[in-house]
Design a protein around this motif. Sequence first.
Motif, PDB file in Angstrom:
ATOM      1  N   ASP A   1       0.841  -1.201   0.000  1.00 23.42           N
ATOM      2  CA  ASP A   1       0.000   0.000   0.000  1.00 23.42           C
ATOM      3  C   ASP A   1       0.879   1.255   0.000  1.00 23.42           C
ATOM      4  O   ASP A   1       1.551   1.536   0.993  1.00 23.42           O
ATOM      5  CB  ASP A   1      -0.895  -0.024   1.242  1.00 23.42           C
TER       6      ASP A   1
ATOM      7  N   GLY B   1      -6.474  -8.785   4.673  1.00 18.10           N
ATOM      8  CA  GLY B   1      -5.863  -7.461   4.653  1.00 18.10           C
ATOM      9  C   GLY B   1      -6.829  -6.344   4.323  1.00 18.10           C
ATOM     10  O   GLY B   1      -8.027  -6.414   4.608  1.00 18.10           O
ATOM     11  N   LYS B   2      -6.277  -5.320   3.703  1.00 21.13           N
ATOM     12  CA  LYS B   2      -7.044  -4.124   3.353  1.00 21.13           C
ATOM     13  C   LYS B   2      -8.033  -4.431   2.227  1.00 21.13           C
ATOM     14  O   LYS B   2      -7.696  -5.089   1.256  1.00 21.13           O
ATOM     15  CB  LYS B   2      -6.073  -3.026   2.914  1.00 21.13           C
TER      16      LYS B   2
ATOM     17  N   HIS C   1     -11.103  -1.796   1.033  1.00 21.41           N
ATOM     18  CA  HIS C   1     -11.270  -0.458   0.450  1.00 21.41           C
ATOM     19  C   HIS C   1     -11.987  -0.463  -0.899  1.00 21.41           C
ATOM     20  O   HIS C   1     -11.700   0.349  -1.779  1.00 21.41           O
ATOM     21  CB  HIS C   1      -9.932   0.253   0.320  1.00 21.41           C
TER      22      HIS C   1
ATOM     23  N   THR D   1      -9.145   1.912   4.906  1.00 15.98           N
ATOM     24  CA  THR D   1      -7.716   2.158   5.137  1.00 15.98           C
ATOM     25  C   THR D   1      -7.510   2.345   6.632  1.00 15.98           C
ATOM     26  O   THR D   1      -8.447   2.601   7.382  1.00 15.98           O
ATOM     27  CB  THR D   1      -7.240   3.415   4.396  1.00 15.98           C
ATOM     28  N   ALA D   2      -6.259   2.264   7.063  1.00 15.49           N
ATOM     29  CA  ALA D   2      -5.966   2.348   8.493  1.00 15.49           C
ATOM     30  C   ALA D   2      -6.232   3.740   9.064  1.00 15.49           C
ATOM     31  O   ALA D   2      -6.350   3.895  10.278  1.00 15.49           O
ATOM     32  CB  ALA D   2      -4.517   1.950   8.751  1.00 15.49           C
TER      33      ALA D   2
ATOM     34  N   ASP E   1      -2.989  -0.419  16.134  1.00 22.17           N
ATOM     35  CA  ASP E   1      -2.218  -0.275  14.896  1.00 22.17           C
ATOM     36  C   ASP E   1      -0.970  -1.150  14.869  1.00 22.17           C
ATOM     37  O   ASP E   1      -0.651  -1.767  13.841  1.00 22.17           O
ATOM     38  CB  ASP E   1      -1.807   1.190  14.705  1.00 22.17           C
TER      39      ASP E   1
ATOM     40  N   SER F   1      -0.468  -5.615  11.301  1.00 25.88           N
ATOM     41  CA  SER F   1       0.322  -6.357  10.325  1.00 25.88           C
ATOM     42  C   SER F   1       0.518  -7.811  10.729  1.00 25.88           C
ATOM     43  O   SER F   1       0.357  -8.725   9.911  1.00 25.88           O
ATOM     44  CB  SER F   1       1.679  -5.677  10.125  1.00 25.88           C
TER      45      SER F   1
ATOM     46  N   THR G   1      -0.791  -3.529   4.495  1.00 26.03           N
ATOM     47  CA  THR G   1      -1.132  -2.142   4.837  1.00 26.03           C
ATOM     48  C   THR G   1       0.078  -1.212   4.763  1.00 26.03           C
ATOM     49  O   THR G   1      -0.083   0.005   4.744  1.00 26.03           O
ATOM     50  CB  THR G   1      -1.716  -2.064   6.266  1.00 26.03           C
ATOM     51  N   GLU G   2       1.261  -1.777   4.721  1.00 27.72           N
ATOM     52  CA  GLU G   2       2.469  -0.946   4.702  1.00 27.72           C
ATOM     53  C   GLU G   2       2.777  -0.456   3.293  1.00 27.72           C
ATOM     54  O   GLU G   2       2.522  -1.173   2.334  1.00 27.72           O
ATOM     55  CB  GLU G   2       3.686  -1.746   5.217  1.00 27.72           C
TER      56      GLU G   2
ATOM     57  N   HIS H   1       1.373   2.542   4.107  1.00 31.90           N
ATOM     58  CA  HIS H   1       0.296   3.536   4.188  1.00 31.90           C
ATOM     59  C   HIS H   1       0.220   4.132   5.597  1.00 31.90           C
ATOM     60  O   HIS H   1       0.540   3.470   6.578  1.00 31.90           O
ATOM     61  CB  HIS H   1      -1.032   2.861   3.829  1.00 31.90           C
TER      62      HIS H   1
END
Length: 513
Positions: free
Chosen positions: A44, A136-137, A139, A172-173, A250, A254, A280-281, A283
């Motif tokens: 991301d 995972g993400k 969106h 998203t986070a 947070d 991961s 997610t990384e 982001h």
Amino acid sequence: MIKQKVNHGLLIAALLGIVLNVSAQTGVKQGKTQRPNVIYICADDLGYGDLSCYGATKIQTPNLDKLASSGVRFTDAHATSATCTPSRYAFMTGEYPWRKSGTGILPGDAALIIPTDKTTLPNLFKQAGYKTGIVGKWHLGLGKTIAKDWNNEIKPGPVEVGFEYSFIFPATADRVPTVFLDGYNVVALDPKDPIEVNYLAKVGDDPTGKDHPELLKMKSSPGQGHNQTIVNGIGRIGYMSGGHMARWVDEEVSTTFLAKAQSFIESNQKQPFFLYFALTEPHVPRMPATMFRGKSGLGLRGDAILQLDWTIGELMKQLKALNIDKNTMIVFTSDNGPVLDDGYEDGAVTMINGHLPAGPLRGGKYSALEGGTRVPFILNWPAQVKPNVSSALVSQMDLLASFSKLINQPIPSGEAGDSENLLNAFLGRSQKGRSVFVEQGGPLSIIKDGWKYISPANGAAYNKLVGIETGNSTDLQLYNLNEDMGEKHNLASKYPEKTKELAELLKAVQTNK
């Protein structure tokens, strides 16, 4: 006569051996048990220059370097778009996102935008008998409407578009709701503390970053909306009340996703599976686990990239331990280009230390320039793919048609119309990729045979909010990417006929549905 018959038999056996040997070397095995497992990993906001295998010198990514050195590393691979939702829509559907309204960056309470009645990347594999999963993400929206009850089953969503297993967070986070969904349901939800989400007006009495900045453990940059409901000491976009026990931390997101991905792989190791692992990384908000803090020397963004690389290493170890690494295809890429300052003060800008997230490219996330859509792309499949570096022009959107060929699962006519079968290019057997490709980064751009044309557009040439060149200009822009991948020399006035040709071609692609 007896001698002659023996010779014929030996000849037939020899020919059969040659055919089988050639098939094994040049073809893809089609037996059900020999079809590859496929793990599609999408980072991301990871840039073209963020990995050491793509030239980074200020940060080292040994696990991804290993993946690249034993597979095919692409130097001209693209997301369709310079932001996340549209690029994910494209590789899920095989359709340019600008063909459908409502495919811009979605809020956390958006309705599902992926069609449930057409071929998608996961249901292609599902129809072919694969076990399919996403971790995972997401969106891409959930439910049929914006207004939804987060305290009961939330659908349609990933399951309806082809994923038999789904463990995600909705958007998203940096957007509420900051919860995990296991299938249709929020994880660890207390019925006595129901969730409410609103992107237009404040709900509940949770403090906001705007009103209580003293509660923030990470300051937000002004003007980007990260000053609403505070979760885990971080201001988010949007308002949320309730669900306090369900809210994730947070620093653990991961590793939670990694554990779920590994569980899916272990459960399905004896049958072909397709896993979409949406990392997610790096982001925002960048909150890597403690063991990565301060390790990169590039601030929390660099630390998050180290966490990403470690995650890939753990996945590779598992595949080898299960003895399925040889016949597992891993595709690694990013949803769009990089951004340093995307709403939080986390050291990404002040501790950059000469690192170039987009490498030699201009632009980044949100940009029409190459840094917006040209991204890392690695394909590793030990059983079939030899180490190689490919300059073929490919897009994530082309995976759908290419996988259709790979697993012999046809796509109905009229669906995934923008996806091209580039299987030979993806497997490193050909340097021939797309001849024409459209990039979305504000104004549309088109590439043909190494020439790139950017549509004239109003708007600032530089986005001060995030510190990135946009590519916006009212002037015509033409670049020869084969000689100038950094887009330093605008050749529109020197080659007016080429500029006109590409402008007309772009209009033709836009009208061809």
